[in-house]
Design an enzyme around this catalytic site. Structure first.
Site, mmCIF file in Angstrom:
data_model
loop_
_atom_site.group_PDB
_atom_site.id
_atom_site.type_symbol
_atom_site.label_atom_id
_atom_site.label_comp_id
_atom_site.label_asym_id
_atom_site.label_seq_id
_atom_site.Cartn_x
_atom_site.Cartn_y
_atom_site.Cartn_z
ATOM 1 C CD GLU A 222 38.824 26.902 43.647
ATOM 2 O OE1 GLU A 222 37.861 27.687 43.557
ATOM 3 O OE2 GLU A 222 39.659 26.941 44.563
ATOM 4 C CD GLU B 228 39.897 31.885 42.140
ATOM 5 O OE1 GLU B 228 40.843 31.897 41.322
ATOM 6 O OE2 GLU B 228 39.137 30.919 42.286
HETATM 7 N N1 CAA Z 1 29.860 36.186 39.069
HETATM 8 C C1 CAA Z 1 28.825 36.991 38.790
HETATM 9 N N2 CAA Z 1 28.649 37.597 37.605
HETATM 10 C C2 CAA Z 1 29.570 37.376 36.656
HETATM 11 C C3 CAA Z 1 30.677 36.542 36.873
HETATM 12 C C4 CAA Z 1 30.804 35.913 38.141
HETATM 13 N N3 CAA Z 1 31.807 35.097 38.429
HETATM 14 N N4 CAA Z 1 31.420 36.522 35.744
HETATM 15 C C5 CAA Z 1 30.793 37.305 34.850
HETATM 16 N N5 CAA Z 1 29.677 37.818 35.405
HETATM 17 C C6 CAA Z 1 28.699 38.694 34.749
HETATM 18 C C7 CAA Z 1 29.309 40.030 34.345
HETATM 19 O O1 CAA Z 1 29.247 40.951 35.423
HETATM 20 C C8 CAA Z 1 28.433 40.444 33.190
HETATM 21 O O2 CAA Z 1 27.243 40.964 33.739
HETATM 22 P P1 CAA Z 1 26.494 42.197 33.000
HETATM 23 O O3 CAA Z 1 26.131 41.657 31.645
HETATM 24 O O4 CAA Z 1 25.337 42.447 33.904
HETATM 25 O O5 CAA Z 1 27.491 43.307 32.946
HETATM 26 C C9 CAA Z 1 28.084 39.105 32.534
HETATM 27 O O6 CAA Z 1 28.332 38.088 33.524
HETATM 28 C C10 CAA Z 1 28.898 38.769 31.310
HETATM 29 O O7 CAA Z 1 30.268 38.960 31.635
HETATM 30 P P2 CAA Z 1 31.255 39.756 30.656
HETATM 31 O O8 CAA Z 1 30.595 40.973 30.145
HETATM 32 O O9 CAA Z 1 32.530 39.905 31.391
HETATM 33 O O10 CAA Z 1 31.388 38.706 29.450
HETATM 34 P P3 CAA Z 1 32.684 38.215 28.704
HETATM 35 O O11 CAA Z 1 32.241 37.186 27.764
HETATM 36 O O12 CAA Z 1 33.473 39.377 28.223
HETATM 37 O O13 CAA Z 1 33.602 37.506 29.824
HETATM 38 C C11 CAA Z 1 34.131 36.031 31.619
HETATM 39 C C12 CAA Z 1 33.135 36.375 30.493
HETATM 40 C C13 CAA Z 1 35.463 35.600 31.024
HETATM 41 C C14 CAA Z 1 33.521 34.901 32.416
HETATM 42 C C15 CAA Z 1 34.384 37.256 32.517
HETATM 43 O O14 CAA Z 1 33.129 37.780 32.899
HETATM 44 C C16 CAA Z 1 35.146 36.982 33.760
HETATM 45 O O15 CAA Z 1 36.356 36.957 33.734
HETATM 46 N N6 CAA Z 1 34.447 36.781 34.907
HETATM 47 C C17 CAA Z 1 35.050 36.639 36.189
HETATM 48 C C18 CAA Z 1 35.597 35.270 36.390
HETATM 49 C C19 CAA Z 1 36.187 35.141 37.767
HETATM 50 O O16 CAA Z 1 36.873 36.008 38.269
HETATM 51 N N7 CAA Z 1 35.906 34.005 38.398
HETATM 52 C C20 CAA Z 1 36.404 33.729 39.689
HETATM 53 C C21 CAA Z 1 35.377 34.099 40.695
HETATM 54 S S1 CAA Z 1 36.041 34.038 42.317
HETATM 55 C C22 CAA Z 1 35.939 32.433 42.770
HETATM 56 O O17 CAA Z 1 35.542 31.595 42.012
HETATM 57 C C23 CAA Z 1 36.369 32.233 44.185
HETATM 58 C C24 CAA Z 1 36.453 30.857 44.633
HETATM 59 O O18 CAA Z 1 37.454 30.207 44.468
HETATM 60 C C25 CAA Z 1 35.363 30.300 45.440
#
Ligand code: CAA
Length: 696
Positions: A105, A125
């Site tokens: 976004e 999301e």
């Molecule tokens: N917020 C906080 N922490 C996050 C995060 C986020 N969005 N995304 C990842 N992390 C953290 C994980 O919890 C993990 O922490 P730990 O090492 O303490 O366990 C660390 O970052 C690394 O993440 P992964 O182990 O998952 O690493 P990866 O390389 O396998 O994957 C990733 C990386 C693809 C970014 C995956 O973590 C992921 O899919 N994250 C979520 C993404 C997501 O859902 N984003 C949307 C958020 S909602 C939003 O944005 C709402 C809005 O419109 C305002």
């Protein structure tokens, strides 16, 4: 000013570098930093453009999920994105790694987007029980059209750079370092005098039939609501100004933030990462594993061998005879053909896996040099002990010896060897190359580095690995046995298998327990019942209808009939008319007058039985934390992700009410419904299961 967002002038361009490891989540500090640096750029004499680029693994992984459920802190993301888009300077996103959720976004708020070829974008999301809440539902359709935008949002999938370019989400894809690629792109824009291009000002694409799209998406969600609300949010773009659409999107986002589904899904997100973080394994190095052996090439052994090959390991598979070995190879070939067809592996990988990487052997001596063995033979203690004694005799020192048993005592198996410290359970779920769950069963003497090796193997195979202690059935099958018994009791008391399946599928399970039994094969449960009866462990209410079905050769899907009739194929099931008369005969024999069960009561009892047994499993230390149980049920037993897992569900339902019900049910069957001491303790202390997740 904070260093979270670095600031640098490169010629006419103000470069804003995001530094919030590990994944550049858009925390309050990042949002504030971006805001301040935009101010700085606009005040910086001579700056004509701003470029936003991420340091480390990602552009932005999205909003900081840890902030959800707490009061949101200013500056709010939609305001920041509006501020970026409204800037008089030309703003460009230079993207690499992932740009997800709020991260995409932010990019959509920039005037142009360039990415490197490995970049991925998405609006995931819905997997957190939410919709894009910072303009994604309003801006993305203006670039891609409504249907592609809805597909991206409702699936939450990651879109590769080339596809994103085709969808007009990106303006260019260039190979190289993101910062260099970005700067070259900005230079190009400036030199040709490109104008700012706010996405919010682009015309709306053609509308669709919103009600039909909402209904279809809701039906596809199997009870999960957020994907369908994406449709309503996009529809809102057509109801007034851009600001009106943004307001409508925000309202839906904030409403969903208050739901149990959001809580459940965020619990699942963090728990699936937390399961493998075990304090006792911190700093413990796993043993090196490059070459493994699998003992037994039936469905399970072949599935495990396939998973190992797919994760790049060399595999020796041991069978009893050349014929059995050939059959095992055939199963592995079929599994790998599926992976090839789905594009998971290349033709070269496929050839290598079936060539040098896989060797079928019939002699234990061939296993002398493997690093780890997984035994997947018949579930019989004497057979397992013999296998382990033979492995002990031939395997090199330090080789990890694992059993895939689903309920037998790992400690007893370990005693068949001279090296019980090297023994553990690795309990895969069938089909092992598909199912994500792995129970790492830790015996009394399993060495820490052996346990760490089990987790490392699970990670390599992309499994969700959960630590389990030794007991009959470990975490998952022990809890399953209890809630299945509860279902069996409801059948004797008046419910039909079909009513039970329907109620639980409406609750969100992928399949009800009787449809699952048909899929797994009714002969499995039959064998277990016969064993238990022979061991004098027959249940207190020992029904025979399921045995009668098996005696008639009805083993479920594989024979075309079980609880259901599959004459029309696996997807179209109709109740098998033989079932109810068999059940009625049992009821008559036991003198039971059947009564009606409403769907709500079916769900309540089934879930109460599941939660009560799960609380015992945690209380006894078989599972370390409630979240471990939740992940076992989610990844191994079809529990709906949007409910977080049985213990998260129990917390949200309220533990006191659940305990009251269990005590009420105990009046009917005091042994079966004996309340778990941990549940009683939590209720007495006014606490919930999630409190234990934070402590352990
Ligand atoms: N917020 C906080 N922490 C996050 C995060 C986020 N969005 N995304 C990842 N992390 C953290 C994980 O919890 C993990 O922490 P730990 O090492 O303490 O366990 C660390 O970052 C690394 O993440 P992964 O182990 O998952 O690493 P990866 O390389 O396998 O994957 C990733 C990386 C693809 C970014 C995956 O973590 C992921 O899919 N994250 C979520 C993404 C997501 O859902 N984003 C949307 C958020 S909602 C939003 O944005 C709402 C809005 O419109 C305002």
């Amino acid at each position: 000013m904070s260093d979270v967002i670095g600031y640098e002038r490169v010629g006419d361009v103000a470069v804003l570098t995001v530094r919030n490891p590990p994944v550049n989540a858009l925390s309050q500090a990042v949002r504030q930093g971006l805001w301040d640096r935009m101010d700085q750029a606009e005040a910086d004499a001579g700056a004509r453009a701003v470029m936003i680029v991420g340091e480390g693994r990602a552009f932005f992984a999205g909003a900081d999920i840890k902030e959800f459920g707490k009061p949101l802190l200013a500056p709010f993301l939609p305001d920041l994105i509006h501020r970026i888009e409204a800037s008089p300077l030309l703003v460009v996103a230079a993207m690499h790694g992932v740009s997800l959720g709020g991260g995409l976004e932010v990019a959509l708020g920039c005037h142009y987007r360039v990415a490197v070829p490995g970049a991925r974008v998405g609006l995931p999301e819905v997997h957190l029980g939410l919709i894009p809440g910072a303009g994604g539902t309003q801006r993305l359709p203006r670039l891609t059209g409504v249907e592609p935008a809805l597909e991206v949002m409702t699936s939450g999938r990651h879109v590769g750079a080339q596809e994103a370019l085709r969808l007009s989400i990106l303006d260019a894809v260039e190979d190289g370092d993101p910062r260099t690629v970005g700067l070259a792109f900005v230079d190009g824009l400036l030199s040709r005098g490109a104008a700012r291009r706010p996405v919010s000002a682009l015309p709306l694409p053609e509308a669709i039939d919103w009600d039909a799209a909402f209904a279809a998406t809701l039906a596809k969600g199997r009870g999960q609501i957020s994907p369908a609300w994406c449709v309503r949010a996009v529809e809102a773009a057509y109801g007034g100004s851009f600001a009106d659409g943004m307001q409508a999107e925000r309202k839906i986002f904030m409403d969903l933030m208050e739901t149990d589904q959001r809580q459940g899904m965020i619990h699942a997100f963090f728990s699936e990462r937390a399961v493998s973080h075990l304090p006792e394994l911190k700093g413990v190095a796993p043993r090196d594993v490059a070459h493994i052996a699998v003992i037994g090439g039936g469905t399970m052994g072949a599935g495990i061998a396939t998973a190992a090959l797919l994760s790049g390991l060399r595999v020796h598979l041991l069978e009893m005879s050349a014929e059995a070995g050939a059959a095992a190879r055939g199963r592995i070939e079929a599994n790998l053909a599926g992976a090839l067809k789905r594009g998971k592996i290349s033709a070269d990988d496929h050839a290598a896996m079936l060539g040098d990487a896989l060797e079928i052997v019939t002699d234990y001596a061939a296993l002398a040099q493997v690093d780890l063995v997984i035994e997947a033979v018949f579930e019989d203690m004497a057979v397992k002990k013999e296998v382990f004694a033979r492995l002990d005799a031939v395997c090199k020192p330090g080789c990890v010896l694992a059993s895939n048993t689903s309920y037998l005592d790992i400690d007893e198996i370990a005693q068949a060897t001279s090296r019980p410290g090297d023994v553990l359970g690795l309990h895969f779920f069938s089909p092992a190359h598909v199912m994500k769950l792995l129970e790492v069963v830790v015996g009394a003497q399993s060495a820490d580095d052996v346990v760490a090796t089990g987790f490392a193997l699970g990670q390599r195979m992309k499994k969700i690995s959960v630590r389990a202690g030794v007991c009959d059935g470990f975490i998952g099958n022990r809890i399953l046995a209890t809630y299945r018994t509860c279902a069996d009791h409801m059948i004797l008391d008046g419910a039909s298998p079909f009513e039970i399946d329907a109620a639980l599928e409406a609750f969100g399970f992928a399949m009800g327990p009787f449809a699952v039994a048909d899929l797994a094969g009714l002969d499995i449960g039959w064998a277990v019942r016969k064993r238990k009866r022979a061991e004098g462990q027959a249940p207190s209410r020992d029904a025979t209808y399921a045995d009668r079905l098996c005696e008639h050769g009805h083993f479920g899907q594989k024979t075309g009939r079980g609880y259901y009739d599959y004459a029309g194929g696996a997807r179209t099931r109709v109740p098998n008319p033989d079932v109810m008369p068999l059940i009625e005969a049992d009821r008559a024999r036991m003198g039971i007058t059947p009564r009606d069960f409403a769907p709500e009561e079916i769900v309540r009892r089934y879930m109460a039985a599941m939660v009560n047994e799960a609380a015992k499993v945690v209380g006894e230390g078989i599972a370390r934390r409630p979240l471990d149980v939740d992940m076992v049920l989610l990844f191994g037993y079809g529990f709906p992700r949007y409910r977080g897992g049985p213990l998260k569900w129990a917390d949200m339902e309220g533990l006191p009410g659940l305990l009251d019900d269990i005590r009420r049910y105990a009046a009917e069957d005091v042994d079966f419904w004996a309340p778990a001491p941990l549940l009683e303790q939590l209720v007495a202390e006014g606490r919930c299961f999630d409190d234990l997740n934070k402590e352990r």
